[in-house]
Motif scaffolding. Structure first.
Motif, PDB file in Angstrom:
ATOM      1  N   ALA A 237       0.795  -1.231   0.000  1.00  0.00           N
ATOM      2  CA  ALA A 237       0.000   0.000   0.000  1.00  0.00           C
ATOM      3  C   ALA A 237       0.828   1.282   0.000  1.00  0.00           C
ATOM      4  CB  ALA A 237      -0.947  -0.002   1.203  1.00  0.00           C
ATOM      5  N   GLY A 238       2.124   1.193   0.313  1.00  0.00           N
ATOM      6  CA  GLY A 238       2.978   2.378   0.302  1.00  0.00           C
ATOM      7  C   GLY A 238       3.063   3.059  -1.047  1.00  0.00           C
ATOM      8  N   ILE A 239       2.824   2.296  -2.127  1.00  0.00           N
ATOM      9  CA  ILE A 239       2.880   2.849  -3.482  1.00  0.00           C
ATOM     10  C   ILE A 239       1.805   3.912  -3.708  1.00  0.00           C
ATOM     11  CG2 ILE A 239       1.316   1.180  -4.555  1.00  0.00           C
ATOM     12  CD1 ILE A 239       3.043   1.137  -7.011  1.00  0.00           C
ATOM     13  N   LEU A 240       0.727   3.838  -2.927  1.00  0.00           N
ATOM     14  CA  LEU A 240      -0.412   4.737  -3.148  1.00  0.00           C
ATOM     15  C   LEU A 240      -0.059   6.208  -2.916  1.00  0.00           C
ATOM     16  CD1 LEU A 240      -3.188   2.573  -1.461  1.00  0.00           C
ATOM     17  CD2 LEU A 240      -2.822   2.906  -3.909  1.00  0.00           C
ATOM     18  N   HIS A 241       0.933   6.455  -2.075  1.00  0.00           N
ATOM     19  CA  HIS A 241       1.331   7.847  -1.795  1.00  0.00           C
ATOM     20  C   HIS A 241       1.817   8.525  -3.068  1.00  0.00           C
ATOM     21  CE1 HIS A 241       2.919  11.361   0.167  1.00  0.00           C
ATOM     22  NE2 HIS A 241       4.153  11.079  -0.221  1.00  0.00           N
ATOM     23  N   GLN A 242       2.819   7.943  -3.722  1.00  0.00           N
ATOM     24  CA  GLN A 242       3.350   8.537  -4.952  1.00  0.00           C
ATOM     25  C   GLN A 242       2.321   8.469  -6.072  1.00  0.00           C
ATOM     26  OE1 GLN A 242       6.367  10.187  -5.279  1.00  0.00           O
ATOM     27  NE2 GLN A 242       5.416  10.806  -7.207  1.00  0.00           N
ATOM     28  N   MET A 243       1.580   7.388  -6.122  1.00  0.00           N
ATOM     29  CA  MET A 243       0.569   7.213  -7.174  1.00  0.00           C
ATOM     30  C   MET A 243      -0.495   8.305  -7.098  1.00  0.00           C
ATOM     31  SD  MET A 243      -1.323   3.601  -8.087  1.00  0.00           S
ATOM     32  CE  MET A 243       0.148   2.718  -8.599  1.00  0.00           C
ATOM     33  N   GLN A 244      -0.891   8.656  -5.877  1.00  0.00           N
ATOM     34  CA  GLN A 244      -1.904   9.703  -5.715  1.00  0.00           C
ATOM     35  C   GLN A 244      -1.326  11.081  -6.019  1.00  0.00           C
ATOM     36  OE1 GLN A 244      -5.464   8.727  -4.293  1.00  0.00           O
ATOM     37  NE2 GLN A 244      -5.439  10.212  -5.959  1.00  0.00           N
ATOM     38  N   LEU A 245      -0.062  11.301  -5.657  1.00  0.00           N
ATOM     39  CA  LEU A 245       0.589  12.575  -6.003  1.00  0.00           C
ATOM     40  C   LEU A 245       0.647  12.763  -7.516  1.00  0.00           C
ATOM     41  CD1 LEU A 245       3.626  12.663  -3.510  1.00  0.00           C
ATOM     42  CD2 LEU A 245       1.572  14.088  -3.428  1.00  0.00           C
ATOM     43  N   ASP A 246       0.929  11.656  -8.221  1.00  0.00           N
ATOM     44  CA  ASP A 246       1.014  11.715  -9.683  1.00  0.00           C
ATOM     45  C   ASP A 246      -0.360  11.865 -10.345  1.00  0.00           C
ATOM     46  OD1 ASP A 246       3.732  11.355  -9.512  1.00  0.00           O
ATOM     47  OD2 ASP A 246       3.691   9.214  -9.972  1.00  0.00           O
ATOM     48  N   ASN A 247      -1.400  11.384  -9.629  1.00  0.00           N
ATOM     49  CA  ASN A 247      -2.742  11.339 -10.221  1.00  0.00           C
ATOM     50  C   ASN A 247      -3.785  11.864  -9.229  1.00  0.00           C
ATOM     51  OD1 ASN A 247      -1.996   9.482 -12.693  1.00  0.00           O
ATOM     52  ND2 ASN A 247      -1.143   8.477 -10.885  1.00  0.00           N
ATOM     53  N   PRO A 248      -3.751  13.147  -8.912  1.00  0.00           N
ATOM     54  CA  PRO A 248      -4.611  13.696  -7.850  1.00  0.00           C
ATOM     55  C   PRO A 248      -6.111  13.571  -8.119  1.00  0.00           C
ATOM     56  CG  PRO A 248      -3.513  15.465  -9.063  1.00  0.00           C
ATOM     57  CD  PRO A 248      -2.872  14.192  -9.483  1.00  0.00           C
ATOM     58  N   THR A 249      -6.512  13.436  -9.375  1.00  0.00           N
ATOM     59  CA  THR A 249      -7.944  13.364  -9.680  1.00  0.00           C
ATOM     60  C   THR A 249      -8.444  11.929  -9.846  1.00  0.00           C
ATOM     61  OG1 THR A 249      -7.582  13.520 -12.078  1.00  0.00           O
ATOM     62  CG2 THR A 249      -7.833  15.590 -10.855  1.00  0.00           C
ATOM     63  N   LYS A 250      -7.548  10.962  -9.743  1.00  0.00           N
ATOM     64  CA  LYS A 250      -7.945   9.570  -9.944  1.00  0.00           C
ATOM     65  C   LYS A 250      -8.240   8.880  -8.617  1.00  0.00           C
ATOM     66  CE  LYS A 250      -5.695   9.101 -14.418  1.00  0.00           C
ATOM     67  NZ  LYS A 250      -4.801   8.330 -15.306  1.00  0.00           N
ATOM     68  N   THR A 251      -9.102   7.872  -8.662  1.00  0.00           N
ATOM     69  CA  THR A 251      -9.479   7.112  -7.463  1.00  0.00           C
ATOM     70  C   THR A 251      -8.620   5.855  -7.383  1.00  0.00           C
ATOM     71  OG1 THR A 251     -11.754   7.912  -7.599  1.00  0.00           O
ATOM     72  CG2 THR A 251     -11.368   5.933  -6.277  1.00  0.00           C
ATOM     73  N   LEU A 252      -7.895   5.711  -6.270  1.00  0.00           N
ATOM     74  CA  LEU A 252      -7.000   4.570  -6.066  1.00  0.00           C
ATOM     75  C   LEU A 252      -7.476   3.775  -4.864  1.00  0.00           C
ATOM     76  CD1 LEU A 252      -3.651   6.544  -6.460  1.00  0.00           C
ATOM     77  CD2 LEU A 252      -4.933   5.365  -8.256  1.00  0.00           C
ATOM     78  N   ILE A 253      -7.729   2.483  -5.073  1.00  0.00           N
ATOM     79  CA  ILE A 253      -8.263   1.636  -4.013  1.00  0.00           C
ATOM     80  C   ILE A 253      -7.292   0.480  -3.764  1.00  0.00           C
ATOM     81  CG2 ILE A 253     -10.258   0.292  -3.250  1.00  0.00           C
ATOM     82  CD1 ILE A 253     -11.802   1.681  -5.617  1.00  0.00           C
ATOM     83  N   PRO A 254      -6.793   0.331  -2.528  1.00  0.00           N
ATOM     84  CA  PRO A 254      -5.898  -0.805  -2.271  1.00  0.00           C
ATOM     85  C   PRO A 254      -6.657  -2.133  -2.354  1.00  0.00           C
ATOM     86  CG  PRO A 254      -6.424   0.332  -0.219  1.00  0.00           C
ATOM     87  CD  PRO A 254      -7.004   1.160  -1.336  1.00  0.00           C
ATOM     88  N   ALA A 255      -6.045  -3.121  -2.999  1.00  0.00           N
ATOM     89  CA  ALA A 255      -6.655  -4.449  -3.058  1.00  0.00           C
ATOM     90  C   ALA A 255      -6.767  -5.000  -1.640  1.00  0.00           C
ATOM     91  CB  ALA A 255      -5.820  -5.376  -3.927  1.00  0.00           C
ATOM     92  N   PRO A 256      -7.883  -5.652  -1.311  1.00  0.00           N
ATOM     93  CA  PRO A 256      -8.099  -6.105   0.070  1.00  0.00           C
ATOM     94  C   PRO A 256      -7.281  -7.340   0.431  1.00  0.00           C
ATOM     95  CG  PRO A 256      -9.948  -6.727  -1.338  1.00  0.00           C
ATOM     96  CD  PRO A 256      -9.038  -5.903  -2.190  1.00  0.00           C
ATOM     97  N   SER A 257      -6.858  -7.379   1.678  1.00  0.00           N
ATOM     98  CA  SER A 257      -6.092  -8.519   2.171  1.00  0.00           C
ATOM     99  C   SER A 257      -7.009  -9.528   2.845  1.00  0.00           C
ATOM    100  CB  SER A 257      -5.027  -8.052   3.161  1.00  0.00           C
ATOM    101  OG  SER A 257      -5.642  -7.509   4.314  1.00  0.00           O
TER     102      SER A 257
END
Length: 311
Positions: A237-257
């Motif tokens: 889930a740590g990838i979501l930080h940079q991913m959201q910075l790169d894509n502020p208008t996109k919805t990012l959902i972590p896959a469930p464990s």
């Protein structure tokens, strides 16, 4: 107690005074990613480590990554926030066990995923990362048998992608085996227009439902260039930080464990051992330091250089 702002200011001052550089993996906590000079995946960090011009390398990731930095920079001081930042793949493939395993396959080219110890790298012909694994396999003559270690999930993915029949070591990443297929399907039903993206360390049943499979940097680039606006992300889930910075208008959902944890996602406990406070302390003390015997460095450097030469 020091605030995050205080720690960042002190780290920046120490970094300048000591001519240090901070390399961090995308799976590190947000504060560490934000203070780092360079954030990347295993391949990007390997490349960057080989080009560093500082006296001290602070490596915020897991220990095998810091070992790699030391291998390509034997005359530089490499330090880590916490030596307990290990890796289930590296820990599950010990040099003695791997050496005994290889004795059963004497004529095979040995390819190891970079997620292994320096000593295991000394038993290797060429190293790969998830970013360049297919390129590495393609560089080996088709009639040459291959042993691939330590990640069986990545190995099975590569067999399917390349058609090569490789002997696999039975290792896996606990983070990428934590995803629940049942929960993922339920989540997708709620977001039927989402793109499911996954790291190839995930289990085969997760990869089969993914719309895109790629390395950490590959996933980041895919989300950035895709016209879709919703993504279910099956990696740490740590990838979501940079991913959201790169894509502020996109919805990012972590896959469930499989586990019902607080983040409803898969986190690497090893990566999260590192903290901003520990990073500050290690830079101040210049410890813990990564030490490797010269013989190990020399032998482990060869398969890393072969990998870097392909890129």
């Amino acid at each position: 107690m020091k605030t995050i702002t205080d720690l960042k200011e002190k780290i920046l001052a120490l970094k300048k005074a000591k001519n240090a550089v901070i390399l961090a993996h995308y799976y590190q906590e947000e504060a560490i990613q934000e203070i780092a000079d360079f954030v990347g995946d295993s391949l990007e960090l390997s490349r960057k480590a080989s080009q560093v011009d500082a006296n001290i390398i602070v490596f915020a990731g897991v220990y095998f990554m810091a070992e790699t930095a030391k291998i390509v920079n034997p005359n530089k001081k490499v330090i880590v926030p916490d030596v307990k930042a290990g890796c289930s793949l590296a820990d599950g493939c010990t040099p003695d066990e791997f050496k005994a395993f290889l004795e059963k396959y004497p004529n095979h080219t040995v390819v190891t995923y970079i997620n292994c110890t320096a000593e295991v790298k000394t038993l290797t012909d060429i190293v790969c990362t998830s970013s360049n694994a297919k390129k590495v396999i393609a560089s080996i003559p088709e009639d040459q048998p291959i042993v691939f270690a330590p990640d069986k999930n990545l190995g099975e993915y590569l067999i399917a992608e390349t058609g090569r029949n490789m002997v696999l070591w039975e290792g896996s990443c606990i983070v990428h085996e934590a995803f629940s297929l049942e929960k993922l399907i339920d989540l997708y039903k709620k977001h039927p227009t989402a793109t499911i993206i996954s790291h190839p360390e995930s289990e085969t049943h997760i990869l089969k439902v993914a719309h895109y499979i790629g390395s950490t940097s590959g996933m980041l680039n895919h989300v950035k260039t895709s016209s879709n606006d919703t993504f279910i992300v099956a990696t740490e889930a740590g990838i979501l930080h940079q991913m959201q910075l790169d894509n502020p208008t996109k919805t990012l959902i972590p896959a469930p464990s499989k586990e019902d944890n607080t983040c409803a996602c898969s986190e690497c406990a090893f990566m999260k051992v590192n903290t901003l406070e520990k990073l500050y302390q290690c830079l101040q003390d210049e410890s813990p330091e990564v030490h490797l015997d010269n013989e190990i460095i020399e032998k482990a450097l060869l398969p890393i250089q072969r990998m870097l030469a392909l890129n």
